[in-house]
Design a protein around this motif. Structure first.
Motif, PDB file in Angstrom:
ATOM      1  N   GLN A 102       6.468  39.637   7.482  1.00  0.00           N
ATOM      2  CA  GLN A 102       7.498  40.250   8.356  1.00  0.00           C
ATOM      3  C   GLN A 102       6.707  40.227   9.809  1.00  0.00           C
ATOM      4  O   GLN A 102       5.876  40.880   9.778  1.00  0.00           O
ATOM      5  CB  GLN A 102       8.078  41.658   8.088  1.00  0.00           C
ATOM      6  N   SER A 103       7.268  39.608  10.656  1.00  0.00           N
ATOM      7  CA  SER A 103       6.975  39.410  11.949  1.00  0.00           C
ATOM      8  C   SER A 103       7.085  40.848  12.784  1.00  0.00           C
ATOM      9  O   SER A 103       8.008  41.548  12.392  1.00  0.00           O
ATOM     10  CB  SER A 103       7.216  38.185  12.563  1.00  0.00           C
ATOM     11  N   GLU A 128       5.139  34.470  18.200  1.00  0.00           N
ATOM     12  CA  GLU A 128       5.504  35.780  18.199  1.00  0.00           C
ATOM     13  C   GLU A 128       5.407  36.500  19.368  1.00  0.00           C
ATOM     14  O   GLU A 128       6.268  37.040  19.769  1.00  0.00           O
ATOM     15  CB  GLU A 128       4.225  36.454  17.249  1.00  0.00           C
ATOM     16  N   ASP A 180      10.324  40.567  14.034  1.00  0.00           N
ATOM     17  CA  ASP A 180      11.683  40.649  13.151  1.00  0.00           C
ATOM     18  C   ASP A 180      11.803  42.307  12.872  1.00  0.00           C
ATOM     19  O   ASP A 180      12.955  42.871  13.015  1.00  0.00           O
ATOM     20  CB  ASP A 180      11.299  40.008  11.767  1.00  0.00           C
ATOM     21  N   ARG A 181      10.745  42.955  13.074  1.00  0.00           N
ATOM     22  CA  ARG A 181      10.645  44.373  12.749  1.00  0.00           C
ATOM     23  C   ARG A 181      11.342  45.108  14.026  1.00  0.00           C
ATOM     24  O   ARG A 181      12.251  45.887  13.941  1.00  0.00           O
ATOM     25  CB  ARG A 181       9.186  44.861  12.476  1.00  0.00           C
ATOM     26  N   LYS A 220      13.559  43.710  15.966  1.00  0.00           N
ATOM     27  CA  LYS A 220      15.014  43.451  16.054  1.00  0.00           C
ATOM     28  C   LYS A 220      15.596  44.636  15.042  1.00  0.00           C
ATOM     29  O   LYS A 220      16.770  45.141  15.427  1.00  0.00           O
ATOM     30  CB  LYS A 220      15.110  42.068  15.599  1.00  0.00           C
ATOM     31  N   ARG A 221      15.219  44.665  13.774  1.00  0.00           N
ATOM     32  CA  ARG A 221      15.858  45.779  13.044  1.00  0.00           C
ATOM     33  C   ARG A 221      15.751  46.973  13.697  1.00  0.00           C
ATOM     34  O   ARG A 221      16.747  47.755  13.403  1.00  0.00           O
ATOM     35  CB  ARG A 221      15.154  45.710  11.669  1.00  0.00           C
ATOM     36  N   ASN A 257      12.761  39.613  23.233  1.00  0.00           N
ATOM     37  CA  ASN A 257      13.197  41.085  22.654  1.00  0.00           C
ATOM     38  C   ASN A 257      13.285  42.199  23.982  1.00  0.00           C
ATOM     39  O   ASN A 257      14.180  42.827  23.986  1.00  0.00           O
ATOM     40  CB  ASN A 257      12.466  41.721  21.536  1.00  0.00           C
TER      41      ASN A 257
END
Length: 102
Positions: free
Chosen positions: A5-6, A85, A9-10, A12-13, A92
């Motif tokens: 998990q990048s 990354e 990605d974390r 964003k969640r 983001n």
């Protein structure tokens, strides 16, 4: 080898009010000291991740004890993965904090 998990990605969640690890909607477990922020947590019994939210079902901010979950461990990434990354995290951040309009 890329991380499972990048950090992007974390993040964003987390921005969607979900656990950065498991992707489940975080649920309210209390109020912060000022009473204006909700303390939210992952609903999984084996997960202790907690964050604050200004409103229910919104963007969450990890409590300091869990901030490492959205940091990049560049020692494990290739140069290309590091660059990708950083670009994803920068995009983001720009989405979360747009420049004020005149």
């Amino acid at each position: 080898m890329a991380a499972k998990q990048s950090a992007a990605d974390r993040l964003k969640r987390l921005d969607e009010g979900r656990c950065p690890i498991h992707g489940l909607d975080m649920t309210q477990v209390g109020l912060a000291n000022d009473g204006r922020l909700f303390i939210v947590a992952c609903p999984r019994k084996d997960c202790s991740v907690q964050a604050t939210e200004a409103r229910p079902f919104g963007e969450a901010t990890l409590l300091p004890a869990f901030s490492h979950l959205i940091e990049i461990d560049e020692s494990r990434l290739t140069h290309e993965e590091q660059r990708a990354e950083r670009i994803a995290l920068a995009a983001n951040v720009r989405a979360r904090f747009p420049k004020p309009t005149s």
